[in-house]
Motif scaffolding. Structure first.
Motif, PDB file in Angstrom:
ATOM      1  N   TYR A 109       0.830  -1.203   0.000  1.00 41.60           N
ATOM      2  CA  TYR A 109       0.000   0.000   0.000  1.00 41.60           C
ATOM      3  C   TYR A 109       0.867   1.256   0.000  1.00 41.60           C
ATOM      4  O   TYR A 109       0.583   2.224  -0.714  1.00 41.60           O
ATOM      5  CB  TYR A 109      -0.936  -0.010   1.203  1.00 41.60           C
ATOM      6  CG  TYR A 109      -2.027  -1.051   1.113  1.00 41.60           C
ATOM      7  CD1 TYR A 109      -3.296  -0.724   0.667  1.00 41.60           C
ATOM      8  CD2 TYR A 109      -1.776  -2.382   1.448  1.00 41.60           C
ATOM      9  CE1 TYR A 109      -4.296  -1.689   0.572  1.00 41.60           C
ATOM     10  CE2 TYR A 109      -2.765  -3.347   1.346  1.00 41.60           C
ATOM     11  CZ  TYR A 109      -4.015  -2.998   0.911  1.00 41.60           C
ATOM     12  OH  TYR A 109      -4.997  -3.949   0.810  1.00 41.60           O
ATOM     13  N   ARG A 110       1.935   1.247   0.782  1.00 43.22           N
ATOM     14  CA  ARG A 110       2.823   2.405   0.813  1.00 43.22           C
ATOM     15  C   ARG A 110       3.564   2.586  -0.500  1.00 43.22           C
ATOM     16  O   ARG A 110       3.812   3.713  -0.936  1.00 43.22           O
ATOM     17  CB  ARG A 110       3.805   2.263   1.978  1.00 43.22           C
ATOM     18  CG  ARG A 110       3.146   2.462   3.340  1.00 43.22           C
ATOM     19  CD  ARG A 110       4.114   2.240   4.475  1.00 43.22           C
ATOM     20  NE  ARG A 110       3.471   2.500   5.777  1.00 43.22           N
ATOM     21  CZ  ARG A 110       3.966   2.108   6.935  1.00 43.22           C
ATOM     22  NH1 ARG A 110       5.119   1.440   6.978  1.00 43.22           N
ATOM     23  NH2 ARG A 110       3.332   2.385   8.058  1.00 43.22           N
ATOM     24  N   ALA A 111       3.913   1.475  -1.159  1.00 47.21           N
ATOM     25  CA  ALA A 111       4.564   1.576  -2.464  1.00 47.21           C
ATOM     26  C   ALA A 111       3.622   2.169  -3.497  1.00 47.21           C
ATOM     27  O   ALA A 111       4.030   2.965  -4.355  1.00 47.21           O
ATOM     28  CB  ALA A 111       5.053   0.200  -2.918  1.00 47.21           C
ATOM     29  N   PRO A 118       0.050   1.517 -10.125  1.00 45.38           N
ATOM     30  CA  PRO A 118      -0.483   0.254  -9.613  1.00 45.38           C
ATOM     31  C   PRO A 118       0.611  -0.612  -8.999  1.00 45.38           C
ATOM     32  O   PRO A 118       1.734  -0.687  -9.517  1.00 45.38           O
ATOM     33  CB  PRO A 118      -1.081  -0.398 -10.864  1.00 45.38           C
ATOM     34  CG  PRO A 118      -1.428   0.751 -11.757  1.00 45.38           C
ATOM     35  CD  PRO A 118      -0.327   1.747 -11.538  1.00 45.38           C
ATOM     36  N   ALA A 119       0.282  -1.238  -7.881  1.00 51.79           N
ATOM     37  CA  ALA A 119       1.196  -2.152  -7.195  1.00 51.79           C
ATOM     38  C   ALA A 119       0.577  -3.543  -7.210  1.00 51.79           C
ATOM     39  O   ALA A 119      -0.640  -3.698  -7.079  1.00 51.79           O
ATOM     40  CB  ALA A 119       1.444  -1.685  -5.762  1.00 51.79           C
ATOM     41  N   TYR A 135      -2.348 -16.090  -3.990  1.00 54.10           N
ATOM     42  CA  TYR A 135      -3.161 -14.930  -3.622  1.00 54.10           C
ATOM     43  C   TYR A 135      -2.574 -13.716  -4.336  1.00 54.10           C
ATOM     44  O   TYR A 135      -1.438 -13.315  -4.063  1.00 54.10           O
ATOM     45  CB  TYR A 135      -3.152 -14.737  -2.106  1.00 54.10           C
ATOM     46  CG  TYR A 135      -4.151 -13.714  -1.619  1.00 54.10           C
ATOM     47  CD1 TYR A 135      -5.510 -13.996  -1.624  1.00 54.10           C
ATOM     48  CD2 TYR A 135      -3.735 -12.474  -1.158  1.00 54.10           C
ATOM     49  CE1 TYR A 135      -6.433 -13.066  -1.170  1.00 54.10           C
ATOM     50  CE2 TYR A 135      -4.645 -11.541  -0.706  1.00 54.10           C
ATOM     51  CZ  TYR A 135      -5.997 -11.838  -0.719  1.00 54.10           C
ATOM     52  OH  TYR A 135      -6.910 -10.923  -0.281  1.00 54.10           O
ATOM     53  N   GLU A 136      -3.348 -13.174  -5.270  1.00 46.90           N
ATOM     54  CA  GLU A 136      -2.858 -12.107  -6.143  1.00 46.90           C
ATOM     55  C   GLU A 136      -3.576 -10.799  -5.818  1.00 46.90           C
ATOM     56  O   GLU A 136      -4.806 -10.735  -5.856  1.00 46.90           O
ATOM     57  CB  GLU A 136      -3.064 -12.511  -7.604  1.00 46.90           C
ATOM     58  CG  GLU A 136      -2.353 -13.841  -7.918  1.00 46.90           C
ATOM     59  CD  GLU A 136      -2.699 -14.416  -9.285  1.00 46.90           C
ATOM     60  OE1 GLU A 136      -3.168 -13.651 -10.146  1.00 46.90           O
ATOM     61  OE2 GLU A 136      -2.489 -15.631  -9.463  1.00 46.90           O
ATOM     62  N   ARG A 137      -2.797  -9.776  -5.489  1.00 49.15           N
ATOM     63  CA  ARG A 137      -3.339  -8.500  -5.019  1.00 49.15           C
ATOM     64  C   ARG A 137      -2.908  -7.388  -5.988  1.00 49.15           C
ATOM     65  O   ARG A 137      -1.724  -7.209  -6.242  1.00 49.15           O
ATOM     66  CB  ARG A 137      -2.828  -8.209  -3.609  1.00 49.15           C
ATOM     67  CG  ARG A 137      -3.309  -6.918  -3.001  1.00 49.15           C
ATOM     68  CD  ARG A 137      -2.634  -6.643  -1.664  1.00 49.15           C
ATOM     69  NE  ARG A 137      -3.198  -7.437  -0.577  1.00 49.15           N
ATOM     70  CZ  ARG A 137      -2.574  -8.442   0.012  1.00 49.15           C
ATOM     71  NH1 ARG A 137      -1.371  -8.806  -0.394  1.00 49.15           N
ATOM     72  NH2 ARG A 137      -3.136  -9.105   1.003  1.00 49.15           N
ATOM     73  N   LEU A 138      -3.882  -6.636  -6.519  1.00 53.74           N
ATOM     74  CA  LEU A 138      -3.621  -5.510  -7.408  1.00 53.74           C
ATOM     75  C   LEU A 138      -4.211  -4.253  -6.782  1.00 53.74           C
ATOM     76  O   LEU A 138      -5.413  -4.185  -6.519  1.00 53.74           O
ATOM     77  CB  LEU A 138      -4.258  -5.751  -8.784  1.00 53.74           C
ATOM     78  CG  LEU A 138      -4.191  -4.582  -9.778  1.00 53.74           C
ATOM     79  CD1 LEU A 138      -2.746  -4.307 -10.202  1.00 53.74           C
ATOM     80  CD2 LEU A 138      -5.061  -4.871 -11.005  1.00 53.74           C
ATOM     81  N   LEU A 139      -3.365  -3.251  -6.532  1.00 50.53           N
ATOM     82  CA  LEU A 139      -3.796  -1.980  -5.967  1.00 50.53           C
ATOM     83  C   LEU A 139      -3.644  -0.879  -7.010  1.00 50.53           C
ATOM     84  O   LEU A 139      -2.579  -0.745  -7.623  1.00 50.53           O
ATOM     85  CB  LEU A 139      -2.968  -1.627  -4.728  1.00 50.53           C
ATOM     86  CG  LEU A 139      -2.937  -2.659  -3.599  1.00 50.53           C
ATOM     87  CD1 LEU A 139      -2.055  -2.151  -2.462  1.00 50.53           C
ATOM     88  CD2 LEU A 139      -4.341  -2.966  -3.102  1.00 50.53           C
ATOM     89  N   MET A 140      -4.704  -0.093  -7.208  1.00 53.78           N
ATOM     90  CA  MET A 140      -4.692   0.969  -8.221  1.00 53.78           C
ATOM     91  C   MET A 140      -4.985   2.315  -7.564  1.00 53.78           C
ATOM     92  O   MET A 140      -6.002   2.461  -6.874  1.00 53.78           O
ATOM     93  CB  MET A 140      -5.735   0.661  -9.304  1.00 53.78           C
ATOM     94  CG  MET A 140      -5.428  -0.606 -10.092  1.00 53.78           C
ATOM     95  SD  MET A 140      -6.851  -1.226 -11.057  1.00 53.78           S
ATOM     96  CE  MET A 140      -7.882  -1.903  -9.727  1.00 53.78           C
ATOM     97  N   PRO A 141      -4.106   3.314  -7.765  1.00 54.23           N
ATOM     98  CA  PRO A 141      -4.262   4.610  -7.103  1.00 54.23           C
ATOM     99  C   PRO A 141      -5.089   5.590  -7.927  1.00 54.23           C
ATOM    100  O   PRO A 141      -5.041   5.591  -9.160  1.00 54.23           O
ATOM    101  CB  PRO A 141      -2.817   5.095  -6.985  1.00 54.23           C
ATOM    102  CG  PRO A 141      -2.158   4.556  -8.228  1.00 54.23           C
ATOM    103  CD  PRO A 141      -2.822   3.220  -8.491  1.00 54.23           C
ATOM    104  N   ALA A 184       5.675  -5.972  -7.204  1.00 56.95           N
ATOM    105  CA  ALA A 184       6.045  -5.151  -8.357  1.00 56.95           C
ATOM    106  C   ALA A 184       5.256  -3.849  -8.392  1.00 56.95           C
ATOM    107  O   ALA A 184       4.108  -3.783  -7.954  1.00 56.95           O
ATOM    108  CB  ALA A 184       5.815  -5.928  -9.653  1.00 56.95           C
ATOM    109  N   ILE A 185       5.895  -2.829  -8.939  1.00 59.30           N
ATOM    110  CA  ILE A 185       5.247  -1.570  -9.295  1.00 59.30           C
ATOM    111  C   ILE A 185       5.099  -1.563 -10.810  1.00 59.30           C
ATOM    112  O   ILE A 185       6.085  -1.731 -11.541  1.00 59.30           O
ATOM    113  CB  ILE A 185       6.077  -0.356  -8.848  1.00 59.30           C
ATOM    114  CG1 ILE A 185       6.172  -0.319  -7.330  1.00 59.30           C
ATOM    115  CG2 ILE A 185       5.466   0.933  -9.365  1.00 59.30           C
ATOM    116  CD1 ILE A 185       4.843  -0.112  -6.635  1.00 59.30           C
TER     117      ILE A 185
END
Length: 207
Positions: A109-111, A118-119, A135-141, A184-185
């Motif tokens: 989340y911090r990255a 997206p991280a 378990y695959e997590r994709l975070l989009m800002p 990854a970023i």
């Protein structure tokens, strides 16, 4: 584990690639960060059980993440499906996860905040029957200018061994602590060419 610089092909899940494509299209219109109102993936209703939404409060390492949307299937994964839908939101991620689990995930989340991109991560964990699960997590800002105001997350559990038990997979007392394989970023090859900018509604190829 350090964060690798990656292009969108690092994302394994087809559904998550579709969500990432929608983020890329929105970023084309409103860079460097897209507006959450411009995030319009196809068939998003089918994905909501595996998604979370957050409002970002604060900056840097002091930022906190207020849960505004929590998918039902995701709640089962974290062992919080006993809570009513209203109880799953309007609380901070660190409070919802507890110190131990929060410490395992906060770096991603911090990255996402730091890089404003997206991280993505892949972890492996075992279910109650000792089946290996990815378990695959994709975070989009999302936000205005350089300030990340919201994060939308997609979380997928997949096993090559077929059916598995999702309940409490990532809960307070999981069968095994998740092992991180990829962090990854997604900051490479995501800016479309000038021609693509003129056709902002076209699908962006993910390679």
């Amino acid at each position: 584990m350090e964060f690798a610089s990656a292009d969108p092909s690092v994302v394994r899940s087809i559904k998550q690639r579709e969500l990432l494509n929608a983020w890329l299209r929105a970023a084309t219109r409103h860079g460097p960060l897209p507006l959450v109102d411009d995030f319009n993936p196809n068939r998003v209703g089918d994905e909501l059980p595996d998604m979370m939404g957050f409002d970002v409060e604060g900056e840097g390492d002091g930022a906190r993440f207020l849960i505004t949307q929590a998918g039902a299937r995701l709640s089962a994964t974290y062992g919080s499906d006993h809570l009513s839908p209203a109880q799953r939101i309007n609380r901070y991620l660190d409070d919802a996860l507890g110190p131990e689990r929060y410490a395992r995930v906060i770096a991603l989340y911090r990255a996402c905040l730091k890089h404003r991109r997206p991280a993505y991560s892949i972890s492996t964990v075992q279910d109650a029957d000792n089946k290996d699960v990815s378990y695959e997590r994709l975070l989009m800002p999302f936000g205005r200018g350089d300030a990340v105001e919201q994060i939308v997350g997609s979380y997928k559990s997949i096993s090559i061994e077929g059916g598995f038990k999702i309940n409490n997979l990532m809960g307070l007392r999981p069968k095994a602590v998740p092992v991180i394989l990829v962090r990854a970023i997604i900051d490479r090859d995501f800016v479309p060419s000038t021609a693509s900018r003129q056709l902002s509604d076209d699908v962006i190829e993910l390679g």
